[in-house]
Design an enzyme around this catalytic site. Structure first.
Site, PDB file in Angstrom:
ATOM      1  N   TYR A  55       0.817  -1.209   0.000  1.00  0.00           N
ATOM      2  CA  TYR A  55       0.000   0.000   0.000  1.00  0.00           C
ATOM      3  C   TYR A  55       0.858   1.268   0.000  1.00  0.00           C
ATOM      4  CZ  TYR A  55      -3.853  -3.127   1.337  1.00  0.00           C
ATOM      5  OH  TYR A  55      -4.789  -4.129   1.384  1.00  0.00           O
ATOM      6  N   HIS A 126      -0.518 -11.892   0.792  1.00  0.00           N
ATOM      7  CA  HIS A 126      -1.359 -10.927   0.082  1.00  0.00           C
ATOM      8  C   HIS A 126      -1.922 -11.510  -1.210  1.00  0.00           C
ATOM      9  CE1 HIS A 126      -1.822  -6.297  -0.613  1.00  0.00           C
ATOM     10  NE2 HIS A 126      -2.921  -6.967  -0.879  1.00  0.00           N
ATOM     11  N   PRO A 206     -15.965  -3.464   1.615  1.00  0.00           N
ATOM     12  CA  PRO A 206     -17.358  -3.788   1.941  1.00  0.00           C
ATOM     13  C   PRO A 206     -18.342  -2.744   1.436  1.00  0.00           C
ATOM     14  CG  PRO A 206     -16.256  -2.888   3.861  1.00  0.00           C
ATOM     15  CD  PRO A 206     -15.187  -3.090   2.809  1.00  0.00           C
ATOM     16  N   ARG A 209     -16.175  -0.186  -3.085  1.00  0.00           N
ATOM     17  CA  ARG A 209     -15.262   0.842  -3.581  1.00  0.00           C
ATOM     18  C   ARG A 209     -15.977   2.177  -3.817  1.00  0.00           C
ATOM     19  NH1 ARG A 209     -10.659  -2.165  -4.520  1.00  0.00           N
ATOM     20  NH2 ARG A 209     -11.002  -4.372  -4.954  1.00  0.00           N
TER      21      ARG A 209
END
Length: 333
Positions: A55, A126, A206, A209
């Site tokens: 990230y 990941h 959830p 997006r």
């Protein structure tokens, strides 16, 4: 806040996905704003914080680690390896999926430094590097557990079969996959596999997006580095059709006495007691709104109405591009 379990940890029923703070959805917020969001989550009772080596091309973990360091004993910290930003010979960092044991050890050591901690509570693979047997990648994480650098093992975006193979090597505490009303793939087999082995299911994206909180109105306005530009569901033709789902969806939210975002999160919380959603946001007001979803009560009729209205038959377009679909191992309808 209500709590749920991930392996040996009791965590808030809603966690915080930290990716949004400097990755994926366009221009990130200033560092001071990102810090305020994390601190607001702590104040709201959030105890599960989720980040990853990838990230922000490596910048998210240092942010999360710095802000949470004074609170480390009071939280459950999750990160991910096996997919990271790796500099090439030209000095440019690029996203690389590498599940070799030596790469996973490297990623974990880097994450420990970035997060300013001596142990990661839940460490996920990941992505499964399909060139490497899942048993080898999970075996590497299991050795990190033995060394005291990781407390519990997780997997991300894998199929039920892969989960079972991995679980034979080391107990899997959590499986993380996209799950929302408009992405129902985990219902094919992964949710049942998690129940079978006693793993928690951590639901990322959830809020679809931004779709399920009515936050995306013009997909042509996405900035160049917004990952949704490459997602078929947000392509103009598909999105025009998907927008037709929102009026009825928002009406159901009004009937339930909550916001659209709270409705999406409450639906997940009502589905099963082993599901832990991790919504992300870059704004304190949205964080506050999301956390109130834990108090929303949905009737069986409301649950049924939601599932009938937004599902794999009514949503247009795949969730990932063809390239991204080859990189995950999750079942598809």
């Amino acid at each position: 806040m209500q709590t749920r379990r991930i392996g040996p940890f009791e965590v808030s029923c809603l966690g915080m996905g930290c990716m949004n703070l400097n990755h994926a959805y366009g221009v990130p917020p200033p560092p001071e704003q990102a810090e305020q969001v994390i601190l607001a989550a702590l104040d709201a009772g959030v105890t599960l914080f989720d980040t990853a080596a990838l990230y922000g091309m490596g910048s998210n973990e240092p942010l999360v680690g710095r802000v949470l360091k004074p609170h480390r004993r009071n939280i459950t910290l999750a990160s991910k390896g096996g997919m990271a930003a790796v500099k090439g010979e030209d000095g440019v960092a690029r996203r690389v999926i590498d599940g070799r044991p030596e790469a996973i050890v490297r990623d974990c050591e880097n994450s420990l430094r970035s997060l300013q901690t001596d142990v990661i509570d839940v460490y996920y693979l990941h992505r499964w590097d399909k060139k490497v047997p899942i048993e080898e990648s999970v075996g590497a994480i299991s050795r990190l557990v033995e060394q005291g650098k990781v407390r519990a093992v997780g997997l991300s975006e894998v199929s039920a079969g892969t989960i079972r193979k991995a679980h034979k090597v080391h107990p899997i505490a959590a499986v993380q996959t996209e799950y929302s009303l408009w992405t129902r793939n985990p219902e094919i087999a992964v949710l049942d596999a998690c129940k079978e082995i006693g793993a928690a299911f951590v639901a990322f994206s959830p809020l679809a997006r931004g779709f399920l909180c009515d936050a995306v109105h013009d997909v042509t306005a996405f900035v160049p580095n917004d990952i949704r530009r490459a997602m078929p569901r947000f392509a103009p033709d598909h999105y025009t059709e998907n927008l037709k789902l929102l009026p009825r969806y928002k009406a159901i939210a009004r009937e339930a006495g909550c916001t659209p975002a709270q409705l999406a999160l409450a639906w997940l919380l009502h589905k099963r007691a082993d599901i832990v959603p991790i919504p992300g946001t870059s704004k304190v007001e949205h964080l506050t709104e999301n956390m109130k979803a834990a108090d929303v009560k949905l009737s069986p009729d409301t649950m049924a109405a939601l599932e009938e209205h937004v599902n794999q038959r009514t949503v247009h377009g795949n969730r990932y591009s063809q390239q991204s679909r080859t990189e995950v191992d999750t079942e598809e309808f």
